[in-house]
Design an enzyme around this catalytic site. Structure first.
Site, PDB file in Angstrom:
ATOM      1  N   GLU A 134       0.843  -1.204   0.000  1.00 31.55           N
ATOM      2  CA  GLU A 134       0.000   0.000   0.000  1.00 31.55           C
ATOM      3  C   GLU A 134       0.874   1.248   0.000  1.00 31.55           C
ATOM      4  O   GLU A 134       2.012   1.216   0.468  1.00 31.55           O
ATOM      5  CB  GLU A 134      -0.881   0.013   1.267  1.00 31.55           C
ATOM      6  CG  GLU A 134      -2.328  -0.376   1.035  1.00 31.55           C
ATOM      7  CD  GLU A 134      -3.138   0.663   0.258  1.00 31.55           C
ATOM      8  OE1 GLU A 134      -2.562   1.519  -0.463  1.00 31.55           O
ATOM      9  OE2 GLU A 134      -4.366   0.626   0.359  1.00 31.55           O
ATOM     10  N   ASP A 135       0.328   2.343  -0.504  1.00 24.70           N
ATOM     11  CA  ASP A 135       1.042   3.614  -0.422  1.00 24.70           C
ATOM     12  C   ASP A 135       0.990   4.166   1.001  1.00 24.70           C
ATOM     13  O   ASP A 135       1.989   4.601   1.551  1.00 24.70           O
ATOM     14  CB  ASP A 135       0.489   4.644  -1.428  1.00 24.70           C
ATOM     15  CG  ASP A 135      -1.030   4.797  -1.375  1.00 24.70           C
ATOM     16  OD1 ASP A 135      -1.696   4.111  -0.575  1.00 24.70           O
ATOM     17  OD2 ASP A 135      -1.556   5.613  -2.155  1.00 24.70           O
ATOM     18  N   ASP A 173      -4.020   5.138   6.522  1.00 23.26           N
ATOM     19  CA  ASP A 173      -4.531   6.353   7.167  1.00 23.26           C
ATOM     20  C   ASP A 173      -5.505   5.905   8.271  1.00 23.26           C
ATOM     21  O   ASP A 173      -5.076   5.563   9.369  1.00 23.26           O
ATOM     22  CB  ASP A 173      -5.195   7.197   6.075  1.00 23.26           C
ATOM     23  CG  ASP A 173      -5.690   8.552   6.536  1.00 23.26           C
ATOM     24  OD1 ASP A 173      -5.123   9.111   7.473  1.00 23.26           O
ATOM     25  OD2 ASP A 173      -6.659   9.070   5.937  1.00 23.26           O
ATOM     26  N   PHE A 212      -1.929  15.726   5.385  1.00 23.39           N
ATOM     27  CA  PHE A 212      -2.201  15.315   4.014  1.00 23.39           C
ATOM     28  C   PHE A 212      -0.948  15.501   3.162  1.00 23.39           C
ATOM     29  O   PHE A 212      -0.365  16.581   3.115  1.00 23.39           O
ATOM     30  CB  PHE A 212      -3.370  16.092   3.407  1.00 23.39           C
ATOM     31  CG  PHE A 212      -3.745  15.571   2.055  1.00 23.39           C
ATOM     32  CD1 PHE A 212      -4.429  14.369   1.928  1.00 23.39           C
ATOM     33  CD2 PHE A 212      -3.381  16.254   0.907  1.00 23.39           C
ATOM     34  CE1 PHE A 212      -4.747  13.857   0.677  1.00 23.39           C
ATOM     35  CE2 PHE A 212      -3.702  15.756  -0.353  1.00 23.39           C
ATOM     36  CZ  PHE A 212      -4.388  14.555  -0.463  1.00 23.39           C
ATOM     37  N   ASP A 239      -1.903  10.969  -4.390  1.00 24.32           N
ATOM     38  CA  ASP A 239      -2.515  11.961  -5.266  1.00 24.32           C
ATOM     39  C   ASP A 239      -3.438  12.922  -4.547  1.00 24.32           C
ATOM     40  O   ASP A 239      -3.888  12.683  -3.425  1.00 24.32           O
ATOM     41  CB  ASP A 239      -3.322  11.253  -6.349  1.00 24.32           C
ATOM     42  CG  ASP A 239      -4.593  10.634  -5.788  1.00 24.32           C
ATOM     43  OD1 ASP A 239      -4.502   9.888  -4.804  1.00 24.32           O
ATOM     44  OD2 ASP A 239      -5.685  10.928  -6.319  1.00 24.32           O
ATOM     45  N   ARG A 246       0.797  12.302  -8.490  1.00 20.81           N
ATOM     46  CA  ARG A 246       1.364  10.973  -8.259  1.00 20.81           C
ATOM     47  C   ARG A 246       2.779  10.859  -8.829  1.00 20.81           C
ATOM     48  O   ARG A 246       3.572  10.039  -8.366  1.00 20.81           O
ATOM     49  CB  ARG A 246       0.511   9.894  -8.937  1.00 20.81           C
ATOM     50  CG  ARG A 246      -0.852   9.683  -8.321  1.00 20.81           C
ATOM     51  CD  ARG A 246      -1.420   8.373  -8.837  1.00 20.81           C
ATOM     52  NE  ARG A 246      -2.859   8.283  -8.710  1.00 20.81           N
ATOM     53  CZ  ARG A 246      -3.504   7.909  -7.610  1.00 20.81           C
ATOM     54  NH1 ARG A 246      -2.820   7.631  -6.519  1.00 20.81           N
ATOM     55  NH2 ARG A 246      -4.812   7.827  -7.586  1.00 20.81           N
TER      56      ARG A 246
HETATM   57  P1  IMP Z   1      -7.601   4.605   4.761  1.00 23.25           P
HETATM   58  O1  IMP Z   1      -8.636   3.632   4.312  1.00 23.25           O
HETATM   59  O2  IMP Z   1      -8.215   5.751   5.511  1.00 23.25           O
HETATM   60  O3  IMP Z   1      -6.466   3.968   5.535  1.00 23.25           O
HETATM   61  O4  IMP Z   1      -7.023   5.301   3.489  1.00 23.25           O
HETATM   62  C1  IMP Z   1      -6.168   4.660   2.646  1.00 23.25           C
HETATM   63  C2  IMP Z   1      -6.132   5.333   1.295  1.00 23.25           C
HETATM   64  O5  IMP Z   1      -6.450   6.732   1.386  1.00 23.25           O
HETATM   65  C3  IMP Z   1      -4.747   5.261   0.735  1.00 23.25           C
HETATM   66  O6  IMP Z   1      -4.553   4.107  -0.019  1.00 23.25           O
HETATM   67  C4  IMP Z   1      -4.651   6.534  -0.089  1.00 23.25           C
HETATM   68  O7  IMP Z   1      -5.121   6.293  -1.388  1.00 23.25           O
HETATM   69  C5  IMP Z   1      -5.583   7.490   0.602  1.00 23.25           C
HETATM   70  N1  IMP Z   1      -4.851   8.469   1.479  1.00 23.25           N
HETATM   71  C6  IMP Z   1      -4.765   8.447   2.834  1.00 23.25           C
HETATM   72  N2  IMP Z   1      -4.033   9.475   3.304  1.00 23.25           N
HETATM   73  C7  IMP Z   1      -3.622  10.158   2.210  1.00 23.25           C
HETATM   74  C8  IMP Z   1      -2.786  11.337   2.039  1.00 23.25           C
HETATM   75  O8  IMP Z   1      -2.256  11.949   2.985  1.00 23.25           O
HETATM   76  N3  IMP Z   1      -2.598  11.729   0.751  1.00 23.25           N
HETATM   77  C9  IMP Z   1      -3.138  11.080  -0.326  1.00 23.25           C
HETATM   78  N4  IMP Z   1      -3.901   9.986  -0.206  1.00 23.25           N
HETATM   79  C10 IMP Z   1      -4.146   9.532   1.053  1.00 23.25           C
HETATM   80 MG    MG Z   2      -4.538   4.262  -2.241  1.00 22.21          MG
END
Ligand code: IMP
Ligand code: MG
Length: 182
Positions: free
Chosen positions: A103-104, A107, A156, A163, A169
């Site tokens: 994963e990138d 969050d 963020f 992105d 990206r």
């Molecule tokens: P989660 O489900 O809240 O953990 O979010 C995961 C996804 O949200 C990641 O795979 C990203 O695509 C996106 N994301 C979360 N934080 C950021 C950020 O700071 N910048 C850009 N994309 C984010």
């Molecule tokens: Mg993502």
């Protein structure tokens, strides 16, 4: 002089330089190579955001490994929607495989926990998670990634795959939203 870039009227400042990212990914690749010695892991890249990380991590793995892709979507603008969609199924079966999800960023953790639950139904031999970035303060799930590039505060960020509504990206460095009060 401080560098700054703008997307949609939002200003971003440098956060993690490409050299640091590359060095850290090489370390993760070495660790994975030793942890998975004697096995042939299936590296599962979560599109779109993880593809630059997965490309570098995959090449930093020094043992036999395979790559596959899956596509999820959960973000709109700078906020998680909380709704995770599987847009494209895994390009290869995970059944009986040692799977490393790449994963990138983690969050809230909703996306990854959702994905782990989904993939678990297909009976992988093992499941691990490698994420380039991890925001522990934002986490809303009982979950801990196995491999983390950088732990960061709840801000963020963009670049290196991350992105803002599809843009940024391709930036080689990671940038943070200026004055992010999140
Ligand atoms: P989660 O489900 O809240 O953990 O979010 C995961 C996804 O949200 C990641 O795979 C990203 O695509 C996106 N994301 C979360 N934080 C950021 C950020 O700071 N910048 C850009 N994309 C984010
Ligand atoms: Mg993502």
């Amino acid at each position: 002089m401080s560098r700054r870039i703008s997307y949609d009227g939002m200003n971003f400042v440098p956060y993690i330089e490409n050299e640091r990212i590359s060095a850290r990914i090489k370390e993760l690749g070495r660790k994975i190579s030793s942890d998975y010695a004697g096995r042939r892991p299936l590296v599962l890249c979560v599109l779109n955001g993880a593809f630059p990380f997965a490309a570098d991590l995959f090449r930093a793995i020094e043992i036999d490994a395979e790559i596959a892709f899956i596509k999820l979507s959960s973000y709109q603008g700078t906020q998680s929607t909380g709704v995770v969609k599987k847009v494209m199924a895994a390009t290869q079966s995970v059944a009986n495989r040692d799977v490393i999800i790449v994963e990138d960023i983690v969050d809230t953790g909703r996306t990854i926990v959702n994905l782990i639950d989904e993939l678990g139904k297909d009976n992988p031999k093992s499941l691990a998670v490698a994420t380039l970035l991890f925001k522990p303060e934002a986490l809303q799930q009982d979950f801990k990634p196995d491999y983390v590039g950088f732990e960061i505060p709840k801000k963020f960020i963009i670049g290196f795959g991350l992105d803002l509504d599809g843009l940024a990206r391709n930036l080689p460095d990671i940038w943070v939203l200026e004055n992010d009060k999140c």
